[in-house]
Motif scaffolding. Structure first.
Motif, short mmCIF file in Angstrom:
data_model
loop_
_atom_site.label_atom_id
_atom_site.label_comp_id
_atom_site.label_asym_id
_atom_site.label_seq_id
_atom_site.Cartn_x
_atom_site.Cartn_y
_atom_site.Cartn_z
N PRO A 133 0.37 -1.27 -0.08
CA PRO A 133 0.15 -0.14 -0.16
C PRO A 133 0.89 1.53 0.09
CG PRO A 133 -0.24 -1.30 2.17
CD PRO A 133 0.56 -2.09 1.35
N MET A 134 2.00 0.77 0.50
CA MET A 134 2.66 2.88 0.50
C MET A 134 3.60 2.33 -1.13
SD MET A 134 6.17 3.40 2.86
CE MET A 134 5.66 2.77 4.03
N ALA A 135 3.45 0.78 -1.60
CA ALA A 135 4.28 1.74 -2.97
C ALA A 135 2.92 1.88 -3.67
CB ALA A 135 4.74 0.46 -3.39
N GLU A 136 1.84 1.69 -3.57
CA GLU A 136 0.21 2.56 -4.33
C GLU A 136 0.08 3.60 -3.89
OE1 GLU A 136 -4.70 1.88 -4.62
OE2 GLU A 136 -3.34 0.34 -3.45
N ALA A 137 0.13 4.55 -3.33
CA ALA A 137 0.41 5.63 -2.05
C ALA A 137 1.40 6.70 -3.33
CB ALA A 137 0.29 5.69 -1.40
N ILE A 138 2.37 6.02 -3.34
CA ILE A 138 3.94 6.63 -3.90
C ILE A 138 3.68 6.66 -5.70
CG2 ILE A 138 6.52 6.16 -4.54
CD1 ILE A 138 6.42 5.63 -1.30
N LYS A 193 1.35 6.59 9.16
CA LYS A 193 2.62 7.77 9.76
C LYS A 193 3.63 8.25 8.38
CE LYS A 193 5.67 8.85 13.18
NZ LYS A 193 6.49 8.32 14.45
N LYS A 194 4.67 7.48 7.70
CA LYS A 194 5.38 7.66 7.02
C LYS A 194 4.29 8.06 5.67
CE LYS A 194 8.76 8.36 4.90
NZ LYS A 194 10.04 9.06 5.89
N LEU A 195 3.55 8.20 5.60
CA LEU A 195 2.75 8.55 3.71
C LEU A 195 2.55 9.83 4.82
CD1 LEU A 195 0.55 5.51 2.40
CD2 LEU A 195 3.17 6.12 1.95
N ARG A 196 1.42 10.13 5.90
CA ARG A 196 1.80 11.55 6.00
C ARG A 196 3.20 12.22 6.22
NH1 ARG A 196 -1.03 9.02 10.10
NH2 ARG A 196 -0.05 9.22 11.73
N GLN A 197 3.57 11.80 6.84
CA GLN A 197 5.24 11.90 6.71
C GLN A 197 5.81 13.55 5.99
OE1 GLN A 197 7.81 9.89 8.17
NE2 GLN A 197 7.43 10.46 10.63
N LEU A 243 1.47 12.26 2.08
CA LEU A 243 0.87 11.69 0.51
C LEU A 243 -0.66 10.86 1.18
CD1 LEU A 243 3.12 9.82 -1.04
CD2 LEU A 243 1.96 11.45 -1.57
N SER A 244 -1.39 11.14 1.16
CA SER A 244 -3.07 9.24 1.80
C SER A 244 -2.61 8.29 1.25
CB SER A 244 -4.29 10.12 1.27
OG SER A 244 -5.04 10.41 1.80
N SER A 245 -3.57 8.08 3.48
CA SER A 245 -3.45 6.55 2.79
C SER A 245 -5.06 5.88 3.17
CB SER A 245 -2.86 5.84 4.56
OG SER A 245 -3.54 6.50 5.56
#
Length: 152
Positions: A16-21, A55-59, A62-64
């Motif tokens: 999901p991190m890859a998806e958001a990025i 948390k990392k996406l917010r930093q 990017l939205s989760s």
């Protein structure tokens, strides 16, 4: 339209991190790509992204939102052009799950990064290191954009 599916074990941390990025990167570049993510297991189906991923996406701004775990389906193997696993275990599982009529190219995420082709994106569910996951995903972006664009 190019369709890319990122896959990890539970679909709550790495994929999901890859998806958001990649959704953000694709939007910025105005590419006609569809990005999604899935799990090889059913363990986390229906769950939101891991708090560490959120948390990392917010930093990084990017939205989760909307990142809800799902298990890969047989249809995904013909719907997506590329299915990218975060580690060799994911890739092996994907090959085992793939039906005979698979049209997707199944690859390991780091396989396109020069000098790191055999490395993996470690699972932060176990390592706790969401920053490492983010950095490795970032490192692969230019290589995946090039690889996927050149094989249309």
């Amino acid at each position: 339209m190019t369709k890319v599916l990122f896959v990890c074990l539970g679909n709550i941390c790495r994929s999901p991190m890859a998806e958001a990025i990649y959704r953000a990167e694709i939007a910025k570049r105005k590419l006609d790509w569809q990005i999604d993510s899935a799990a090889t297991s059913s363990w986390e189906v229906g769950h939101s992204a891991h708090p560490g991923t959120q948390k990392k996406l917010r930093q990084v701004g990017l939205s989760s939102g909307g990142l809800i775990s799902r298990q890969i389906t047989e249809a995904d193997f013909t719907k997506f052009d590329w299915i990218i696993g975060m580690d060799e275990s994911n890739v092996e599982n994907l090959h085992g799950l793939a039906p005979a009529n698979t049209t997707a190219k199944i690859r390991s995420y780091m396989s396109v990064v020069p000098g790191k082709e055999t490395e993996e994106v470690p699972d932060p569910y176990y390592t706790g290191d969401f920053e490492e996951t983010y950095q490795l995903l970032q490192e692969g972006i230019p290589y995946w954009l090039e690889s996927i664009s050149s094989e249309k």
